[in-house]
Write a protein that holds these residues in place. Sequence first.
Motif, PDB file in Angstrom:
ATOM      1  N   GLY A 284      -1.251  -4.508  -3.778  1.00 13.33           N
ATOM      2  CA  GLY A 284      -0.722  -4.397  -5.123  1.00 13.33           C
ATOM      3  C   GLY A 284       0.354  -5.385  -5.540  1.00 13.33           C
ATOM      4  O   GLY A 284       0.467  -6.101  -6.293  1.00 13.33           O
ATOM      5  N   LEU A 285       1.365  -5.198  -4.374  1.00 14.26           N
ATOM      6  CA  LEU A 285       2.424  -6.080  -4.754  1.00 14.26           C
ATOM      7  C   LEU A 285       2.142  -7.858  -4.436  1.00 14.26           C
ATOM      8  O   LEU A 285       2.519  -8.480  -5.356  1.00 14.26           O
ATOM      9  N   LEU A 286       1.206  -7.936  -3.534  1.00 21.46           N
ATOM     10  CA  LEU A 286       0.977  -9.391  -3.372  1.00 21.46           C
ATOM     11  C   LEU A 286       0.032  -9.849  -4.528  1.00 21.46           C
ATOM     12  O   LEU A 286       0.204 -10.960  -4.844  1.00 21.46           O
ATOM     13  N   CYS A 287      -0.685  -8.919  -4.960  1.00 22.79           N
ATOM     14  CA  CYS A 287      -1.704  -9.512  -6.350  1.00 22.79           C
ATOM     15  C   CYS A 287      -0.776  -9.507  -7.390  1.00 22.79           C
ATOM     16  O   CYS A 287      -0.963 -10.547  -8.192  1.00 22.79           O
ATOM     17  N   GLY A 288       0.250  -8.662  -7.538  1.00 23.42           N
ATOM     18  CA  GLY A 288       1.148  -8.863  -8.667  1.00 23.42           C
ATOM     19  C   GLY A 288       1.992 -10.377  -8.664  1.00 23.42           C
ATOM     20  O   GLY A 288       2.169 -10.696  -9.623  1.00 23.42           O
ATOM     21  N   ILE A 289       2.431 -10.539  -7.470  1.00 24.25           N
ATOM     22  CA  ILE A 289       3.089 -11.985  -7.190  1.00 24.25           C
ATOM     23  C   ILE A 289       2.176 -12.967  -7.524  1.00 24.25           C
ATOM     24  O   ILE A 289       2.348 -14.162  -8.371  1.00 24.25           O
TER      25      ILE A 289
ATOM     26  N   PHE B 250      -7.901 -13.283 -10.053  1.00 28.48           N
ATOM     27  CA  PHE B 250      -8.285 -12.219 -11.290  1.00 28.48           C
ATOM     28  C   PHE B 250      -9.348 -11.163 -10.472  1.00 28.48           C
ATOM     29  O   PHE B 250      -9.604 -10.211 -10.913  1.00 28.48           O
ATOM     30  N   TRP B 251     -10.173 -11.952  -9.643  1.00 32.24           N
ATOM     31  CA  TRP B 251     -11.162 -10.986  -9.004  1.00 32.24           C
ATOM     32  C   TRP B 251     -10.424  -9.766  -8.253  1.00 32.24           C
ATOM     33  O   TRP B 251     -10.976  -8.710  -8.285  1.00 32.24           O
ATOM     34  N   TRP B 252      -9.453 -10.333  -7.426  1.00 29.26           N
ATOM     35  CA  TRP B 252      -8.758  -9.528  -6.777  1.00 29.26           C
ATOM     36  C   TRP B 252      -8.169  -8.353  -7.511  1.00 29.26           C
ATOM     37  O   TRP B 252      -7.973  -7.187  -7.007  1.00 29.26           O
TER      38      TRP B 252
ATOM     39  N   PRO C 170      -8.280   2.613   2.660  1.00 31.05           N
ATOM     40  CA  PRO C 170      -7.119   2.031   3.154  1.00 31.05           C
ATOM     41  C   PRO C 170      -5.919   2.908   2.985  1.00 31.05           C
ATOM     42  O   PRO C 170      -5.952   3.856   2.159  1.00 31.05           O
ATOM     43  N   SER C 171      -5.135   2.560   3.937  1.00 30.28           N
ATOM     44  CA  SER C 171      -3.762   3.533   3.727  1.00 30.28           C
ATOM     45  C   SER C 171      -3.054   3.333   2.491  1.00 30.28           C
ATOM     46  O   SER C 171      -3.208   2.206   1.820  1.00 30.28           O
ATOM     47  N   PRO C 172      -2.276   4.205   2.068  1.00 31.25           N
ATOM     48  CA  PRO C 172      -1.313   4.132   0.991  1.00 31.25           C
ATOM     49  C   PRO C 172      -0.366   2.896   1.079  1.00 31.25           C
ATOM     50  O   PRO C 172      -0.044   2.080   0.096  1.00 31.25           O
ATOM     51  N   ALA C 173       0.120   2.644   2.460  1.00 28.79           N
ATOM     52  CA  ALA C 173       0.939   1.661   2.528  1.00 28.79           C
ATOM     53  C   ALA C 173       0.225   0.233   2.388  1.00 28.79           C
ATOM     54  O   ALA C 173       0.794  -0.716   1.646  1.00 28.79           O
ATOM     55  N   LYS C 174      -0.941   0.069   2.799  1.00 26.85           N
ATOM     56  CA  LYS C 174      -1.753  -1.029   2.604  1.00 26.85           C
ATOM     57  C   LYS C 174      -2.055  -1.234   1.071  1.00 26.85           C
ATOM     58  O   LYS C 174      -1.866  -2.394   0.614  1.00 26.85           O
TER      59      LYS C 174
END
Length: 236
Positions: free
Chosen positions: A29-34, A103-105, A20-24
Motif C-alpha cells: 500500500g505504501l509503495l503504491c501510494g508513492i 492504477f491497475w495495482w 498476504p501478511s499484514p506487513a506485506k
Amino acid sequence: MNTRDDSGGHSPDSPASGEPSPAKVRREGLLCGIALGVVSVYGVVMLPLRPWLLGQAPAVLAAISGSRTAMVAVGALAAAEGQPWLWPLLAATVSIIKFHWVFWWAGRLWGEAALLKVGGTAPKARRRTARAEALVRRYQVLAMALAYVPLPLPREIIHVALGIAGTRLRTFVLVDLAAAVTTQTLFLGVGALLGDSAVLVVRQYALYAGYISAAVLLAMLVAAFRARRRRSKPGS
C-alpha cells in the motif's frame, strides 16, 4: 530449542494460508501510494512543458509522454522533411502505457476505494466511474482498447476497474501494449497523410509555444496560491 508457539507456528503478523501478511499489505500500500504520487508530480511538471516541447521538439514530447498530438507532428515531419519516425514511435508506445500498471495495482490493492481516490467523489465523477465499471463488466480486458478512444472517460478509471475485476497483470500489459501500438501508429499515419499542411501548423505553433507554456505555468501558480489562501482562512 523449540521456538514454535501454541498457535500452530504462526506469529501475529504471519498470514493465514494463502493470504498476504499484514506487513506485506502495508508495504504494498505504501509503495503504491508513492507510485501514485510520482504519477501526479509527473503530470504537474509536464503541464507547462507539453506546449513548449510540441512546438520545439515533438519527437521528444512523444518519447517522454506518449502524446498523440506529438505523434501526428512526428508523422508530418517525417513525410515532409524526412525526420526520423521509428524511434519516436517505439518510445511513444512504451511511454503512453508507462504508468497504467500503477492504477491497475491500486485497483487490485484497494478495490472500490481506489476508484474514489482516482475518480473522485463528486456526483459527476461517480457517474464516470459507474460508466467505467459498466465497460469493464461488459468487455472485460478489451475495455482497455476503449480507453484509447476519445471518450469523456479518463482511462485511469478503466485501469483501476480492471484491477478490481482481477485482470492478470500479464494480460493487462499485453492488451495495453497492443492497443498502444495500434493507436500510436494510426496517429503517426495521420500526420504523414497531412504532411506539409501539418508541418506548417507545427512551425507556426512553435513561434508561440514559449508564451503558451508561460501562461500555463502562471495559471498553475495562481491556482496554487488561491488554494493556499482558501486553506489558510479561519474555519476552512
